[in-house]
Design a protein around this motif. Structure first.
Motif, PDB file in Angstrom:
ATOM      1  N   LYS A 194       0.834  -1.204   0.000  1.00 40.13           N
ATOM      2  CA  LYS A 194       0.000   0.000   0.000  1.00 40.13           C
ATOM      3  C   LYS A 194       0.870   1.256   0.000  1.00 40.13           C
ATOM      4  O   LYS A 194       0.610   2.203  -0.763  1.00 40.13           O
ATOM      5  CB  LYS A 194      -0.917  -0.005   1.217  1.00 40.13           C
ATOM      6  N   GLU A 198       1.075   3.970  -3.110  1.00 39.85           N
ATOM      7  CA  GLU A 198       0.736   5.381  -2.922  1.00 39.85           C
ATOM      8  C   GLU A 198       1.948   6.276  -3.177  1.00 39.85           C
ATOM      9  O   GLU A 198       1.805   7.409  -3.662  1.00 39.85           O
ATOM     10  CB  GLU A 198       0.183   5.592  -1.523  1.00 39.85           C
ATOM     11  N   TYR A 258      -4.826  -2.924  -5.812  1.00 37.79           N
ATOM     12  CA  TYR A 258      -4.985  -1.848  -4.823  1.00 37.79           C
ATOM     13  C   TYR A 258      -6.466  -1.495  -4.663  1.00 37.79           C
ATOM     14  O   TYR A 258      -6.968  -1.337  -3.532  1.00 37.79           O
ATOM     15  CB  TYR A 258      -4.196  -0.624  -5.265  1.00 37.79           C
ATOM     16  N   THR A 261      -8.310  -4.294  -2.807  1.00 40.67           N
ATOM     17  CA  THR A 261      -7.946  -4.491  -1.410  1.00 40.67           C
ATOM     18  C   THR A 261      -8.297  -3.317  -0.512  1.00 40.67           C
ATOM     19  O   THR A 261      -8.744  -3.511   0.621  1.00 40.67           O
ATOM     20  CB  THR A 261      -6.429  -4.769  -1.305  1.00 40.67           C
ATOM     21  N   TYR A 262      -8.147  -2.097  -1.041  1.00 45.24           N
ATOM     22  CA  TYR A 262      -8.254  -0.923  -0.178  1.00 45.24           C
ATOM     23  C   TYR A 262      -9.449  -0.042  -0.509  1.00 45.24           C
ATOM     24  O   TYR A 262      -9.585   1.039   0.057  1.00 45.24           O
ATOM     25  CB  TYR A 262      -6.951  -0.107  -0.257  1.00 45.24           C
ATOM     26  N   HIS A 263     -10.304  -0.458  -1.434  1.00 48.03           N
ATOM     27  CA  HIS A 263     -11.499   0.353  -1.741  1.00 48.03           C
ATOM     28  C   HIS A 263     -12.724  -0.548  -1.882  1.00 48.03           C
ATOM     29  O   HIS A 263     -12.619  -1.710  -2.182  1.00 48.03           O
ATOM     30  CB  HIS A 263     -11.283   1.144  -3.050  1.00 48.03           C
TER      31      HIS A 263
END
Length: 263
Positions: A194, A198, A258, A261-263
């Motif tokens: 992550k 980013e 990404y 997993t993160y949204h």
């Protein structure tokens, strides 16, 4: 009898053909004239002619003749163009019908269609095929223009970039697909993914929620700005390498991972 009928249909076809050709010529000429007048009035008004109009023509502004004239100038080019198109349709449909009839009686040739409406439908198919052909020609011309533009641009990048009409200009990677040699580890699946993702987005100046097209556009802009052959600043080479590494890491696979997993 067949000869008489053949010449009769041929004569009708010729009369219709020449008559409509003359009408089309007149209407097309008027369209060009009124279009030129309209364009001239637009130029005059855009250059301040509206002030002259206000001071000198205001007494006649609401005159029926003036209003009718202005209305004709504004509307006729549009209606005239439609009229010409419709007249060409009628000309083709009617003349083809009567000429085919004439050939049937004079030469013994089979007619293509039984009704005039069938010839009209054939005309519409021909027009559609012509429209598609013209669009394809414009697309090829545009593709060629883009190709030449980006080939010229790619000269500044040596052999590291090539042009593709669908994708734009792209970097050629000597070590395989995008993302296989990046210091970011494009296929990284371990801890810190992550943060690395980013950080790569930050290097390109895009949000982590950006899609692949936004990332690609940002890379193009940044690469053009910092490429050493264009940017002679001492830190340009290092910055350019960081941009490449970031773009390599932001592969389609990592973008999807990404978001998943993160949204």
């Amino acid at each position: 009898m067949n000869k008489i009928l053949g010449n009769f249909f041929k004569g009708i076809g010729i009369i219709i053909d020449y008559f409509l050709a003359g009408v089309i010529l007149v209407v097309a000429t008027l369209v060009n004239i009124f279009s030129s007048i309209k364009d001239a009035l637009i130029v005059i008004f855009s250059l301040g002619g509206c002030l002259i109009f206000f001071f000198f023509w205001i007494p006649w502004l609401f005159s029926p003749k003036v209003m009718a004239t202005l209305l004709v100038i504004l509307i006729f080019p549009f209606l005239g163009t439609i009229t010409v198109s419709y007249l060409k349709y009628i000309q083709y449909m009617s003349t083809e019908y009567f000429y085919d009839k004439a050939d049937y009686y004079l030469l013994g040739k089979e007619v293509s269609y039984d009704s005039m409406g069938d010839y009209g439908r054939r005309y519409q198919r021909i027009r559609e095929q012509e429209r598609i052909r013209q669009e394809e020609a414009r697309r090829r011309a545009q593709e060629e223009a883009y190709r030449q533009q980006w080939e010229e641009f790619a000269k500044n990048f040596g052999e590291s970039f090539t042009w593709n009409f669908e994708e734009g200009w792209q970097r050629n990677y000597q070590q395989g697909q995008r993302g296989q040699s990046s210091s970011y580890g494009p296929g990284a699946t371990g801890s810190g993914f992550k943060e690395r993702y980013e950080a790569a987005c930050g290097e390109l100046g895009v949000s982590p929620t950006s899609d692949k097209y936004e990332i690609k556009l940002a890379f193009r802009k940044m690469a053009k700005k910092y490429h050493p052959d264009i940017n002679k600043d001492p830190g340009a080479t290092e910055k350019f390498q960081k941009i490449n590494d970031a773009y390599e890491f932001l592969s389609d696979e990592n973008i999807e991972r990404y978001k998943r997993t993160y949204h």
